[in-house]
Design an enzyme around this catalytic site. Sequence first.
Site, mmCIF file in Angstrom:
data_model
loop_
_atom_site.group_PDB
_atom_site.id
_atom_site.type_symbol
_atom_site.label_atom_id
_atom_site.label_comp_id
_atom_site.label_asym_id
_atom_site.label_seq_id
_atom_site.Cartn_x
_atom_site.Cartn_y
_atom_site.Cartn_z
ATOM 1 N N ASP A 135 0.816 -1.217 0.000
ATOM 2 C CA ASP A 135 0.000 0.000 0.000
ATOM 3 C C ASP A 135 0.851 1.269 0.000
ATOM 4 O O ASP A 135 0.411 2.320 0.439
ATOM 5 C CB ASP A 135 -0.961 -0.001 1.193
ATOM 6 C CG ASP A 135 -0.226 -0.178 2.503
ATOM 7 O OD1 ASP A 135 0.995 -0.396 2.470
ATOM 8 O OD2 ASP A 135 -0.871 -0.100 3.564
ATOM 9 N N HIS B 6 23.427 2.024 -19.965
ATOM 10 C CA HIS B 6 22.483 2.443 -18.927
ATOM 11 C C HIS B 6 22.745 1.715 -17.607
ATOM 12 O O HIS B 6 21.834 1.228 -16.951
ATOM 13 C CB HIS B 6 21.036 2.232 -19.399
ATOM 14 C CG HIS B 6 20.626 3.221 -20.446
ATOM 15 N ND1 HIS B 6 19.490 3.085 -21.208
ATOM 16 C CD2 HIS B 6 21.198 4.373 -20.864
ATOM 17 C CE1 HIS B 6 19.402 4.108 -22.049
ATOM 18 N NE2 HIS B 6 20.428 4.896 -21.857
ATOM 19 N N ASP C 183 26.936 10.077 -15.318
ATOM 20 C CA ASP C 183 25.886 10.705 -16.131
ATOM 21 C C ASP C 183 24.763 11.025 -15.158
ATOM 22 O O ASP C 183 24.044 10.126 -14.707
ATOM 23 C CB ASP C 183 25.440 9.720 -17.223
ATOM 24 C CG ASP C 183 24.444 10.339 -18.213
ATOM 25 O OD1 ASP C 183 23.812 11.364 -17.871
ATOM 26 O OD2 ASP C 183 24.283 9.759 -19.303
ATOM 27 N N ASP D 289 21.098 17.202 -17.972
ATOM 28 C CA ASP D 289 21.571 15.857 -18.360
ATOM 29 C C ASP D 289 23.048 15.956 -18.732
ATOM 30 O O ASP D 289 23.375 16.315 -19.861
ATOM 31 C CB ASP D 289 20.720 15.366 -19.540
ATOM 32 C CG ASP D 289 21.112 13.969 -19.995
ATOM 33 O OD1 ASP D 289 21.972 13.347 -19.350
ATOM 34 O OD2 ASP D 289 20.564 13.519 -21.017
ATOM 35 N N HIS E 37 25.330 5.047 -29.970
ATOM 36 C CA HIS E 37 24.137 5.873 -29.740
ATOM 37 C C HIS E 37 24.216 7.169 -30.543
ATOM 38 O O HIS E 37 25.217 7.436 -31.210
ATOM 39 C CB HIS E 37 23.946 6.167 -28.241
ATOM 40 C CG HIS E 37 25.133 6.758 -27.548
ATOM 41 N ND1 HIS E 37 25.457 8.089 -27.655
ATOM 42 C CD2 HIS E 37 26.081 6.208 -26.742
ATOM 43 C CE1 HIS E 37 26.544 8.333 -26.931
ATOM 44 N NE2 HIS E 37 26.953 7.209 -26.375
ATOM 45 N N HIS F 19 19.960 14.497 -27.845
ATOM 46 C CA HIS F 19 18.493 14.456 -27.852
ATOM 47 C C HIS F 19 17.983 15.778 -27.307
ATOM 48 O O HIS F 19 18.722 16.517 -26.651
ATOM 49 C CB HIS F 19 17.987 13.279 -27.002
ATOM 50 C CG HIS F 19 18.587 13.232 -25.620
ATOM 51 N ND1 HIS F 19 18.122 13.993 -24.584
ATOM 52 C CD2 HIS F 19 19.638 12.534 -25.112
ATOM 53 C CE1 HIS F 19 18.851 13.747 -23.501
ATOM 54 N NE2 HIS F 19 19.789 12.887 -23.788
ATOM 55 N N HIS G 18 14.515 13.077 -22.088
ATOM 56 C CA HIS G 18 14.445 12.930 -23.545
ATOM 57 C C HIS G 18 13.175 13.681 -23.943
ATOM 58 O O HIS G 18 12.095 13.101 -23.991
ATOM 59 C CB HIS G 18 14.381 11.460 -23.972
ATOM 60 C CG HIS G 18 15.613 10.697 -23.572
ATOM 61 N ND1 HIS G 18 15.640 9.337 -23.409
ATOM 62 C CD2 HIS G 18 16.871 11.120 -23.304
ATOM 63 C CE1 HIS G 18 16.860 8.968 -23.052
ATOM 64 N NE2 HIS G 18 17.623 10.027 -22.976
ATOM 65 N N GLU H 106 26.502 14.529 -26.699
ATOM 66 C CA GLU H 106 27.087 13.522 -25.824
ATOM 67 C C GLU H 106 27.754 12.363 -26.562
ATOM 68 O O GLU H 106 27.335 11.218 -26.431
ATOM 69 C CB GLU H 106 26.023 12.979 -24.871
ATOM 70 C CG GLU H 106 24.724 12.540 -25.544
ATOM 71 C CD GLU H 106 23.749 11.921 -24.539
ATOM 72 O OE1 GLU H 106 24.181 11.072 -23.746
ATOM 73 O OE2 GLU H 106 22.567 12.295 -24.561
ATOM 74 N N TYR I 12 33.367 3.434 -26.450
ATOM 75 C CA TYR I 12 33.212 2.351 -25.482
ATOM 76 C C TYR I 12 34.035 1.152 -25.936
ATOM 77 O O TYR I 12 33.799 0.597 -27.016
ATOM 78 C CB TYR I 12 31.727 1.986 -25.340
ATOM 79 C CG TYR I 12 30.876 3.210 -25.062
ATOM 80 C CD1 TYR I 12 30.738 3.720 -23.771
ATOM 81 C CD2 TYR I 12 30.263 3.914 -26.113
ATOM 82 C CE1 TYR I 12 30.003 4.873 -23.522
ATOM 83 C CE2 TYR I 12 29.531 5.064 -25.882
ATOM 84 C CZ TYR I 12 29.409 5.543 -24.587
ATOM 85 O OH TYR I 12 28.683 6.686 -24.363
ATOM 86 N N ARG J 298 32.299 9.081 -22.042
ATOM 87 C CA ARG J 298 31.267 9.923 -22.662
ATOM 88 C C ARG J 298 31.397 11.318 -22.061
ATOM 89 O O ARG J 298 31.705 11.445 -20.864
ATOM 90 C CB ARG J 298 29.860 9.346 -22.410
ATOM 91 C CG ARG J 298 28.736 10.192 -23.012
ATOM 92 C CD ARG J 298 27.381 9.470 -23.067
ATOM 93 N NE ARG J 298 26.855 9.120 -21.770
ATOM 94 C CZ ARG J 298 26.835 7.902 -21.262
ATOM 95 N NH1 ARG J 298 27.309 6.880 -21.957
ATOM 96 N NH2 ARG J 298 26.325 7.670 -20.060
ATOM 97 N N GLU K 297 29.140 14.925 -21.986
ATOM 98 C CA GLU K 297 27.816 15.434 -22.373
ATOM 99 C C GLU K 297 27.582 16.831 -21.813
ATOM 100 O O GLU K 297 27.715 17.054 -20.616
ATOM 101 C CB GLU K 297 26.724 14.483 -21.841
ATOM 102 C CG GLU K 297 25.307 14.962 -22.093
ATOM 103 C CD GLU K 297 24.266 13.934 -21.679
ATOM 104 O OE1 GLU K 297 24.546 13.143 -20.759
ATOM 105 O OE2 GLU K 297 23.175 13.928 -22.277
#
Length: 443
Positions: A35, A240, A257, A268, A347, A351, A358, A382, A386, A404, A406
Amino acid sequence: MQSTDFAQRRERLFDKMENGIAVIGSNIFMQRSNDTDFPFRQNSNFRYLTGINEPDCVLILSKKADEQKVFLFIRPNNELEEMWMGKRMGLEKSKDLIGADKTFPISDFNKEMEDLLPGHKNLYVHFHERADLFTNLQKICGDLFNKKRKNTAQPPQAILNVGQLIEELRYVKDQNEILTMKKAMVATNNAHRAAMALTAPGRSEKEINALIEYIFTKGDGQGNAYDNIVAGGNNANILHYIENNQALNDGELLLIDAGCQLNNYATDITRTFPINGKFTGAQKAVYEIVLDSQKAAISHSWPDRNAPDMHKTTCKVLTQGLIDLKVLSGSLDENLEKGTCRKYFPHGTGHWLGLDVHDQNPYLDSNDEPMKFEPGVIFTVEPGLYFPKEDATLPEELRGIGIRIEDNILITETGHENLSAMIPKEVKEIEEACEKDYRDFLD
Ligand SMILES: [Mn+2]
Protein backbone atom coordinates in the site's frame (compact mmCIF):
# COMPACT_ATOMS: atom_id res chain seq x y z
CA MET A 1 5.37 30.97 -14.03
CA GLN A 2 2.17 32.99 -14.21
CA SER A 3 -1.16 31.25 -14.77
CA THR A 4 -1.49 33.37 -17.94
CA ASP A 5 1.57 31.56 -19.37
CA PHE A 6 -0.24 28.22 -19.06
CA ALA A 7 -3.37 29.78 -20.57
CA GLN A 8 -1.30 30.96 -23.55
CA ARG A 9 0.04 27.45 -24.06
CA ARG A 10 -3.50 26.03 -24.05
CA GLU A 11 -4.50 28.75 -26.53
CA ARG A 12 -1.67 27.66 -28.85
CA LEU A 13 -2.85 24.05 -28.55
CA PHE A 14 -6.41 25.11 -29.42
CA ASP A 15 -4.98 26.80 -32.54
CA LYS A 16 -3.48 23.49 -33.67
CA MET A 17 -6.75 21.58 -33.15
CA GLU A 18 -9.56 21.15 -35.61
CA ASN A 19 -13.10 20.64 -34.31
CA GLY A 20 -12.50 18.19 -31.50
CA ILE A 21 -12.00 17.41 -27.86
CA ALA A 22 -8.53 16.94 -26.34
CA VAL A 23 -8.12 14.76 -23.24
CA ILE A 24 -4.80 15.15 -21.38
CA GLY A 25 -4.28 13.11 -18.22
CA SER A 26 -2.09 13.94 -15.24
CA ASN A 27 -0.02 11.07 -13.88
CA ILE A 28 -1.47 8.74 -11.27
CA PHE A 29 0.23 7.19 -8.25
CA MET A 30 2.34 4.14 -9.12
CA GLN A 31 2.44 1.27 -6.63
CA ARG A 32 5.82 0.60 -5.07
CA SER A 33 4.96 -2.11 -2.54
CA ASN A 34 1.66 -3.27 -1.03
CA ASP A 35 0.00 0.00 0.00
CA THR A 36 2.92 2.38 -0.61
CA ASP A 37 3.60 4.29 -3.83
CA PHE A 38 6.62 5.64 -5.70
CA PRO A 39 7.15 9.39 -5.21
CA PHE A 40 4.68 11.22 -7.43
CA ARG A 41 6.02 12.86 -10.57
CA GLN A 42 3.66 14.89 -12.73
CA ASN A 43 3.09 14.07 -16.40
CA SER A 44 5.12 16.59 -18.41
CA ASN A 45 2.40 17.46 -20.94
CA PHE A 46 -0.23 17.98 -18.24
CA ARG A 47 2.21 20.08 -16.25
CA TYR A 48 3.14 22.11 -19.33
CA LEU A 49 -0.50 23.03 -19.94
CA THR A 50 -1.72 23.57 -16.36
CA GLY A 51 1.15 23.95 -13.87
CA ILE A 52 -0.86 21.68 -11.57
CA ASN A 53 1.15 19.12 -9.62
CA GLU A 54 -1.58 16.74 -8.39
CA PRO A 55 -2.34 13.15 -9.42
CA ASP A 56 -5.73 11.99 -10.77
CA CYS A 57 -6.54 15.02 -12.92
CA VAL A 58 -7.69 15.22 -16.53
CA LEU A 59 -7.61 18.40 -18.63
CA ILE A 60 -10.24 18.72 -21.36
CA LEU A 61 -10.02 21.20 -24.24
CA SER A 62 -13.23 21.39 -26.24
CA LYS A 63 -13.23 23.11 -29.61
CA LYS A 64 -16.40 23.47 -31.67
CA ALA A 65 -17.12 25.76 -34.61
CA ASP A 66 -18.25 28.64 -32.44
CA GLU A 67 -16.73 28.00 -29.00
CA GLN A 68 -13.69 26.88 -27.03
CA LYS A 69 -13.98 25.56 -23.48
CA VAL A 70 -11.57 24.32 -20.82
CA PHE A 71 -12.67 21.71 -18.28
CA LEU A 72 -10.74 20.03 -15.50
CA PHE A 73 -11.34 16.83 -13.56
CA ILE A 74 -9.58 16.82 -10.19
CA ARG A 75 -9.81 15.24 -6.72
CA PRO A 76 -12.27 17.17 -4.53
CA ASN A 77 -11.25 18.40 -1.08
CA ASN A 78 -11.55 15.74 1.62
CA GLU A 79 -10.53 16.53 5.18
CA LEU A 80 -9.67 12.98 6.20
CA GLU A 81 -7.72 12.13 3.02
CA GLU A 82 -5.85 15.42 3.21
CA MET A 83 -4.88 14.76 6.83
CA TRP A 84 -3.22 11.49 5.77
CA MET A 85 -1.88 12.31 2.32
CA GLY A 86 -1.48 16.09 2.07
CA LYS A 87 -3.42 19.08 0.84
CA ARG A 88 -5.47 19.05 -2.35
CA MET A 89 -6.28 22.02 -4.52
CA GLY A 90 -9.91 21.00 -4.89
CA LEU A 91 -12.54 22.03 -7.42
CA GLU A 92 -12.84 25.75 -6.70
CA LYS A 93 -9.20 26.69 -6.28
CA SER A 94 -8.18 24.80 -9.41
CA LYS A 95 -11.01 26.41 -11.39
CA ASP A 96 -9.76 29.87 -10.41
CA LEU A 97 -6.11 28.97 -10.95
CA ILE A 98 -6.43 27.85 -14.53
CA GLY A 99 -9.56 29.82 -15.41
CA ALA A 100 -11.49 26.67 -16.35
CA ASP A 101 -15.07 26.96 -17.54
CA LYS A 102 -15.98 24.18 -15.13
CA THR A 103 -14.28 21.65 -12.84
CA PHE A 104 -15.62 18.20 -11.96
CA PRO A 105 -14.67 15.56 -9.38
CA ILE A 106 -12.46 12.95 -11.04
CA SER A 107 -14.82 10.21 -9.78
CA ASP A 108 -17.48 11.55 -12.21
CA PHE A 109 -15.19 11.24 -15.25
CA ASN A 110 -17.10 8.54 -17.17
CA LYS A 111 -20.51 10.04 -16.47
CA GLU A 112 -19.49 13.59 -17.44
CA MET A 113 -17.60 12.48 -20.55
CA GLU A 114 -20.81 10.95 -21.92
CA ASP A 115 -22.10 14.52 -22.07
CA LEU A 116 -18.85 16.23 -23.09
CA LEU A 117 -17.77 13.94 -25.97
CA PRO A 118 -20.76 14.23 -28.35
CA GLY A 119 -20.69 17.06 -30.86
CA HIS A 120 -16.93 16.87 -31.49
CA LYS A 121 -15.55 15.51 -34.76
CA ASN A 122 -12.15 14.38 -33.43
CA LEU A 123 -10.94 12.90 -30.17
CA TYR A 124 -7.39 14.01 -29.34
CA VAL A 125 -5.57 11.64 -26.97
CA HIS A 126 -1.93 10.85 -26.23
CA PHE A 127 -0.84 7.70 -28.08
CA HIS A 128 1.76 6.46 -25.61
CA GLU A 129 0.89 7.96 -22.24
CA ARG A 130 -1.97 7.00 -19.91
CA ALA A 131 -3.04 3.97 -21.96
CA ASP A 132 -5.73 3.39 -19.30
CA LEU A 133 -7.36 6.71 -20.17
CA PHE A 134 -7.22 5.93 -23.90
CA THR A 135 -8.91 2.53 -23.37
CA ASN A 136 -11.53 4.07 -21.13
CA LEU A 137 -12.36 6.78 -23.70
CA GLN A 138 -12.65 4.23 -26.50
CA LYS A 139 -15.19 2.35 -24.40
CA ILE A 140 -17.21 5.48 -23.61
CA CYS A 141 -17.22 6.49 -27.31
CA GLY A 142 -18.17 2.94 -28.33
CA ASP A 143 -21.08 2.88 -25.88
CA LEU A 144 -22.24 6.32 -27.06
CA PHE A 145 -22.01 5.16 -30.66
CA ASN A 146 -24.15 2.07 -29.91
CA LYS A 147 -26.74 4.18 -28.08
CA LYS A 148 -26.86 6.96 -30.68
CA ARG A 149 -30.20 8.26 -31.74
CA LYS A 150 -31.35 10.37 -34.64
CA ASN A 151 -31.08 14.12 -34.20
CA THR A 152 -28.60 13.93 -31.30
CA ALA A 153 -24.96 15.02 -31.32
CA GLN A 154 -22.62 12.19 -32.30
CA PRO A 155 -19.47 11.05 -30.43
CA PRO A 156 -16.08 11.70 -32.13
CA GLN A 157 -15.43 9.49 -35.15
CA ALA A 158 -11.67 9.97 -35.46
CA ILE A 159 -8.84 9.62 -32.96
CA LEU A 160 -5.81 11.90 -33.32
CA ASN A 161 -2.54 12.09 -31.37
CA VAL A 162 -2.55 15.10 -29.06
CA GLY A 163 1.03 14.15 -28.09
CA GLN A 164 2.30 15.24 -31.49
CA LEU A 165 0.65 18.66 -31.20
CA ILE A 166 2.07 19.29 -27.73
CA GLU A 167 5.53 18.12 -28.89
CA GLU A 168 5.52 20.95 -31.42
CA LEU A 169 4.55 23.49 -28.72
CA ARG A 170 7.32 22.29 -26.43
CA TYR A 171 10.09 22.45 -29.06
CA VAL A 172 11.11 26.09 -28.42
CA LYS A 173 11.65 26.90 -24.72
CA ASP A 174 10.52 30.24 -23.28
CA GLN A 175 12.61 32.45 -20.98
CA ASN A 176 11.13 30.89 -17.82
CA GLU A 177 11.99 27.40 -18.96
CA ILE A 178 15.54 28.42 -19.90
CA LEU A 179 16.03 30.17 -16.55
CA THR A 180 14.77 27.11 -14.66
CA MET A 181 17.22 24.83 -16.46
CA LYS A 182 20.06 27.26 -15.77
CA LYS A 183 19.15 27.19 -12.06
CA ALA A 184 19.08 23.38 -12.07
CA MET A 185 22.55 23.43 -13.62
CA VAL A 186 23.99 25.08 -10.49
CA ALA A 187 23.38 21.92 -8.45
CA THR A 188 24.44 19.71 -11.35
CA ASN A 189 27.76 21.58 -11.54
CA ASN A 190 28.31 21.27 -7.78
CA ALA A 191 27.48 17.56 -7.82
CA HIS A 192 29.91 16.75 -10.65
CA ARG A 193 32.67 18.83 -9.02
CA ALA A 194 32.08 17.24 -5.61
CA ALA A 195 32.12 13.78 -7.19
CA MET A 196 35.46 14.48 -8.89
CA ALA A 197 36.85 15.69 -5.56
CA LEU A 198 35.59 12.77 -3.44
CA THR A 199 36.45 9.99 -5.88
CA ALA A 200 39.58 8.00 -5.01
CA PRO A 201 40.71 4.36 -5.14
CA GLY A 202 38.97 2.54 -2.26
CA ARG A 203 35.79 4.64 -2.52
CA SER A 204 32.73 3.05 -4.12
CA GLU A 205 30.23 3.99 -6.79
CA LYS A 206 27.65 3.94 -3.97
CA GLU A 207 29.36 6.69 -1.97
CA ILE A 208 29.76 8.91 -5.01
CA ASN A 209 26.12 8.33 -5.96
CA ALA A 210 24.97 9.22 -2.42
CA LEU A 211 26.94 12.48 -2.54
CA ILE A 212 25.36 13.40 -5.89
CA GLU A 213 21.87 12.64 -4.54
CA TYR A 214 22.55 14.80 -1.50
CA ILE A 215 23.56 17.81 -3.59
CA PHE A 216 20.62 17.32 -5.97
CA THR A 217 18.08 17.34 -3.12
CA LYS A 218 19.41 19.62 -0.38
CA GLY A 219 18.63 22.94 -2.12
CA ASP A 220 15.87 23.89 -4.56
CA GLY A 221 16.47 20.76 -6.62
CA GLN A 222 13.98 17.89 -6.69
CA GLY A 223 16.65 15.17 -6.94
CA ASN A 224 17.81 13.58 -10.14
CA ALA A 225 16.08 14.05 -13.49
CA TYR A 226 16.72 10.35 -14.33
CA ASP A 227 18.53 7.43 -12.70
CA ASN A 228 22.15 8.44 -12.09
CA ILE A 229 24.84 6.46 -13.88
CA VAL A 230 27.96 6.15 -11.70
CA ALA A 231 30.04 3.66 -13.62
CA GLY A 232 33.62 2.80 -12.64
CA GLY A 233 36.02 1.18 -15.14
CA ASN A 234 34.42 -1.37 -17.46
CA ASN A 235 30.90 -0.58 -16.10
CA ALA A 236 31.00 2.54 -18.28
CA ASN A 237 30.63 0.22 -21.27
CA ILE A 238 27.11 -0.67 -20.15
CA LEU A 239 25.31 2.40 -21.48
CA HIS A 240 22.48 2.44 -18.93
CA TYR A 241 24.39 1.06 -15.93
CA ILE A 242 22.43 2.15 -12.82
CA GLU A 243 23.46 -0.42 -10.19
CA ASN A 244 26.09 2.05 -8.89
CA ASN A 245 27.38 -0.36 -6.23
CA GLN A 246 30.91 -1.44 -7.15
CA ALA A 247 34.31 -0.50 -5.72
CA LEU A 248 36.37 2.12 -7.55
CA ASN A 249 39.78 0.88 -8.70
CA ASP A 250 43.10 2.65 -9.02
CA GLY A 251 44.08 3.29 -12.64
CA GLU A 252 40.50 3.17 -13.98
CA LEU A 253 38.07 5.90 -15.05
CA LEU A 254 34.73 6.88 -13.52
CA LEU A 255 31.87 7.89 -15.85
CA ILE A 256 29.07 9.89 -14.22
CA ASP A 257 25.89 10.70 -16.13
CA ALA A 258 23.66 12.67 -13.72
CA GLY A 259 21.55 15.81 -13.81
CA CYS A 260 19.49 17.69 -11.24
CA GLN A 261 15.75 18.27 -11.79
CA LEU A 262 14.17 21.60 -10.83
CA ASN A 263 10.47 22.46 -11.20
CA ASN A 264 10.25 19.24 -13.25
CA TYR A 265 12.87 20.47 -15.76
CA ALA A 266 15.84 18.23 -16.48
CA THR A 267 19.56 18.74 -16.88
CA ASP A 268 21.57 15.86 -18.36
CA ILE A 269 25.35 15.93 -17.93
CA THR A 270 28.11 13.35 -18.31
CA ARG A 271 31.73 13.64 -17.24
CA THR A 272 34.43 10.96 -17.23
CA PHE A 273 37.54 11.33 -15.08
CA PRO A 274 40.41 9.26 -13.59
CA ILE A 275 39.64 7.63 -10.22
CA ASN A 276 43.15 8.43 -8.93
CA GLY A 277 43.08 11.94 -10.40
CA LYS A 278 45.57 11.45 -13.29
CA PHE A 279 44.77 10.17 -16.79
CA THR A 280 47.01 7.40 -18.17
CA GLY A 281 48.40 7.91 -21.68
CA ALA A 282 45.83 5.60 -23.26
CA GLN A 283 42.92 7.11 -21.31
CA LYS A 284 44.00 10.61 -22.26
CA ALA A 285 44.32 9.67 -25.95
CA VAL A 286 40.75 8.33 -26.04
CA TYR A 287 39.44 11.21 -23.93
CA GLU A 288 40.90 13.84 -26.28
CA ILE A 289 39.24 12.17 -29.28
CA VAL A 290 35.82 12.19 -27.62
CA LEU A 291 36.36 15.78 -26.49
CA ASP A 292 37.38 16.89 -29.99
CA SER A 293 34.29 15.24 -31.47
CA GLN A 294 32.10 16.91 -28.85
CA LYS A 295 33.59 20.35 -29.55
CA ALA A 296 33.10 19.82 -33.29
CA ALA A 297 29.45 18.91 -32.66
CA ILE A 298 28.88 21.90 -30.38
CA SER A 299 30.42 24.27 -32.93
CA HIS A 300 27.81 22.92 -35.37
CA SER A 301 25.04 24.23 -33.08
CA TRP A 302 23.57 27.20 -34.98
CA PRO A 303 20.08 28.23 -36.02
CA ASP A 304 18.95 26.50 -39.25
CA ARG A 305 21.34 23.57 -38.82
CA ASN A 306 20.07 20.16 -37.74
CA ALA A 307 20.83 17.14 -35.54
CA PRO A 308 21.61 14.54 -38.25
CA ASP A 309 24.31 16.82 -39.72
CA MET A 310 25.69 17.34 -36.22
CA HIS A 311 25.85 13.57 -35.80
CA LYS A 312 27.80 13.24 -39.06
CA THR A 313 30.32 15.79 -37.78
CA THR A 314 30.73 13.78 -34.56
CA CYS A 315 31.15 10.47 -36.41
CA LYS A 316 33.82 11.94 -38.67
CA VAL A 317 36.02 13.03 -35.76
CA LEU A 318 35.47 9.79 -33.84
CA THR A 319 36.19 7.63 -36.89
CA GLN A 320 39.48 9.42 -37.59
CA GLY A 321 40.32 8.99 -33.92
CA LEU A 322 39.58 5.27 -34.05
CA ILE A 323 41.89 4.96 -37.08
CA ASP A 324 44.63 6.83 -35.18
CA LEU A 325 44.17 4.49 -32.20
CA LYS A 326 44.52 1.52 -34.59
CA VAL A 327 41.09 0.27 -33.60
CA LEU A 328 39.92 0.71 -37.20
CA SER A 329 41.97 0.17 -40.36
CA GLY A 330 41.49 1.55 -43.87
CA SER A 331 40.74 5.08 -45.06
CA LEU A 332 38.47 7.62 -43.35
CA ASP A 333 36.06 7.65 -46.30
CA GLU A 334 35.78 3.85 -46.42
CA ASN A 335 35.05 3.74 -42.70
CA LEU A 336 32.52 6.57 -42.85
CA GLU A 337 30.74 4.87 -45.72
CA LYS A 338 30.44 1.60 -43.78
CA GLY A 339 29.63 3.38 -40.51
CA THR A 340 32.27 1.34 -38.67
CA CYS A 341 32.42 3.71 -35.69
CA ARG A 342 28.97 2.49 -34.67
CA LYS A 343 30.48 -0.52 -32.91
CA TYR A 344 32.28 1.82 -30.47
CA PHE A 345 29.78 4.72 -30.55
CA PRO A 346 26.41 2.96 -30.70
CA HIS A 347 24.14 5.87 -29.74
CA GLY A 348 23.12 9.24 -31.20
CA THR A 349 25.03 12.47 -30.59
CA GLY A 350 22.19 13.94 -28.54
CA HIS A 351 18.49 14.46 -27.85
CA TRP A 352 16.10 17.27 -27.01
CA LEU A 353 16.01 18.31 -23.35
CA GLY A 354 13.31 20.01 -21.25
CA LEU A 355 10.53 18.78 -18.95
CA ASP A 356 11.46 15.25 -20.02
CA VAL A 357 15.11 14.26 -20.05
CA HIS A 358 14.44 12.93 -23.55
CA ASP A 359 12.13 15.83 -24.24
CA GLN A 360 8.99 15.18 -26.27
CA ASN A 361 9.85 17.38 -29.24
CA PRO A 362 9.62 16.41 -32.92
CA TYR A 363 12.70 15.12 -34.72
CA LEU A 364 11.10 15.53 -38.18
CA ASP A 365 8.96 18.34 -39.55
CA SER A 366 5.69 17.90 -41.45
CA ASN A 367 7.67 17.06 -44.63
CA ASP A 368 9.67 14.39 -42.78
CA GLU A 369 12.76 16.61 -42.98
CA PRO A 370 14.99 16.96 -39.87
CA MET A 371 13.83 19.75 -37.56
CA LYS A 372 15.98 22.87 -37.88
CA PHE A 373 17.62 24.31 -34.78
CA GLU A 374 15.91 27.53 -33.68
CA PRO A 375 16.65 30.03 -30.91
CA GLY A 376 15.23 28.55 -27.68
CA VAL A 377 15.79 24.92 -28.63
CA ILE A 378 17.80 22.92 -26.06
CA PHE A 379 19.57 19.60 -26.67
CA THR A 380 22.38 17.43 -25.37
CA VAL A 381 25.68 16.79 -27.15
CA GLU A 382 27.09 13.52 -25.82
CA PRO A 383 29.53 11.56 -27.95
CA GLY A 384 31.31 8.59 -26.40
CA LEU A 385 33.68 5.72 -27.13
CA TYR A 386 33.21 2.35 -25.48
CA PHE A 387 35.89 -0.34 -25.40
CA PRO A 388 34.64 -3.36 -23.43
CA LYS A 389 37.18 -5.33 -21.42
CA GLU A 390 36.01 -8.55 -23.06
CA ASP A 391 36.72 -7.36 -26.65
CA ALA A 392 39.96 -9.18 -27.52
CA THR A 393 40.10 -7.52 -30.96
CA LEU A 394 40.98 -4.18 -29.32
CA PRO A 395 44.52 -3.01 -28.49
CA GLU A 396 45.07 -4.24 -24.94
CA GLU A 397 45.65 -0.82 -23.33
CA LEU A 398 42.22 0.36 -24.52
CA ARG A 399 40.19 -2.52 -23.09
CA GLY A 400 37.93 -1.47 -20.22
CA ILE A 401 37.90 2.22 -21.17
CA GLY A 402 34.46 3.81 -21.60
CA ILE A 403 34.21 7.59 -22.05
CA ARG A 404 31.27 9.92 -22.66
CA ILE A 405 31.21 13.73 -22.40
CA GLU A 406 27.82 15.43 -22.37
CA ASP A 407 26.83 19.11 -22.29
CA ASN A 408 23.47 20.88 -22.64
CA ILE A 409 23.28 23.38 -25.48
CA LEU A 410 20.81 26.24 -25.97
CA ILE A 411 20.43 27.61 -29.49
CA THR A 412 20.48 31.43 -29.53
CA GLU A 413 19.90 34.07 -32.24
CA THR A 414 23.63 34.28 -32.91
CA GLY A 415 24.73 30.69 -32.33
CA HIS A 416 24.53 28.81 -29.06
CA GLU A 417 25.13 28.92 -25.33
CA ASN A 418 26.65 25.94 -23.53
CA LEU A 419 24.53 25.77 -20.34
CA SER A 420 27.07 23.45 -18.69
CA ALA A 421 30.25 25.25 -19.74
CA MET A 422 31.21 25.73 -16.06
CA ILE A 423 31.60 21.99 -15.40
CA PRO A 424 35.26 20.87 -15.82
CA LYS A 425 35.87 19.17 -19.15
CA GLU A 426 39.42 19.82 -20.38
CA VAL A 427 42.03 17.25 -19.20
CA LYS A 428 43.85 19.86 -17.13
CA GLU A 429 40.62 21.24 -15.58
CA ILE A 430 39.50 17.74 -14.65
CA GLU A 431 42.82 16.79 -13.04
CA GLU A 432 42.66 20.02 -11.01
CA ALA A 433 39.04 19.37 -10.00
CA CYS A 434 40.04 15.89 -8.75
CA GLU A 435 42.50 17.58 -6.32
CA LYS A 436 39.80 19.66 -4.60
CA ASP A 437 37.99 19.05 -1.30
CA TYR A 438 34.46 17.76 -1.89
CA ARG A 439 33.17 19.67 1.16
CA ASP A 440 33.70 22.94 -0.74
CA PHE A 441 30.70 22.02 -2.91
CA LEU A 442 28.19 21.20 -0.19
CA ASP A 443 26.99 24.73 0.60
MN1 LIG B 1 21.61 12.43 -22.40
